[in-house]
Design a protein around this motif. Structure first.
Motif, PDB file in Angstrom:
ATOM      1  N   GLU A   1       3.761  -6.601   2.082  1.00 36.43           N
ATOM      2  CA  GLU A   1       2.379  -6.246   1.640  1.00 36.43           C
ATOM      3  C   GLU A   1       1.292  -6.896   2.455  1.00 36.43           C
TER       4      GLU A   1
ATOM      5  N   ASN B   1       0.490  -1.379   0.305  1.00 37.12           N
ATOM      6  CA  ASN B   1      -0.335  -2.072  -0.778  1.00 37.12           C
ATOM      7  C   ASN B   1      -0.030  -1.383  -2.033  1.00 37.12           C
TER       8      ASN B   1
ATOM      9  N   LEU C   1      -2.002  -7.316   2.439  1.00 35.87           N
ATOM     10  CA  LEU C   1      -3.066  -7.951   1.957  1.00 35.87           C
ATOM     11  C   LEU C   1      -2.681  -9.500   1.891  1.00 35.87           C
TER      12      LEU C   1
ATOM     13  N   ARG D   1      -3.646   2.152   5.308  1.00 38.18           N
ATOM     14  CA  ARG D   1      -2.320   2.112   5.009  1.00 38.18           C
ATOM     15  C   ARG D   1      -1.787   3.417   4.450  1.00 38.18           C
TER      16      ARG D   1
END
Length: 139
Positions: free
Chosen positions: A32, A8, A34, A93
């Motif tokens: 990534e 992130n 998200l 994370r």
């Protein structure tokens, strides 16, 4: 060495972990999470390989955790996994995968256990020394 980081970019710990991997001379696969969350099977495998409980792999300091009632101790691991898949912000994370293992790298210097030895000095973005001028791990 093939290394993957579930990253992130808005997270300082994740940025420092990525910087340490690159400092070791490795350009990792950066996911990534998200924008590109892991599949259910991948998430379950990451958590198990890291030796964590499902709840330990969850971020508990984000609004969805309490808003969705995820603090209820009666919830099953399956229910918690489903919540993480619906709202990836709940996944802690950064997870890092290397041939040397899988870790939730909090703090970021835990990634050093998954990399070849680093002897060049390294400091986190806030100035905290991780590897000193003599190449020794500080922590």
């Amino acid at each position: 060495m093939d290394v993957t980081i579930y990253h992130n970019p808005a997270c300082g710990t994740s940025r420092n972990t990525l910087a340490l991997i690159r400092h070791a001379g490795i350009e990792p696969t950066v996911i990534e999470y998200l924008q590109d969350p892991p599949s259910r099977a991948a998430l379950v495998e990451l958590i198990a390989a890291a030796g964590l409980s499902v709840r330990e792999a969850m971020r508990q300091n984000v609004p969805p955790y309490v808003e969705r009632g995820l603090d209820d101790p009666a919830l099953t691991d399956d229910a918690l996994i489903e919540a993480m898949l619906r709202e990836p912000i709940l996944i802690n994370r950064p997870f890092v995968v290397s041939p040397l293992g899988v870790r939730l790298c909090r703090p970021s210097e835990l990634v050093l256990d998954l990399l070849p030895p680093i002897t060049r000095p390294f400091s986190k973005e806030d100035g905290e020394v991780v590897i000193d001028a003599d190449g020794r791990r500080v922590s």
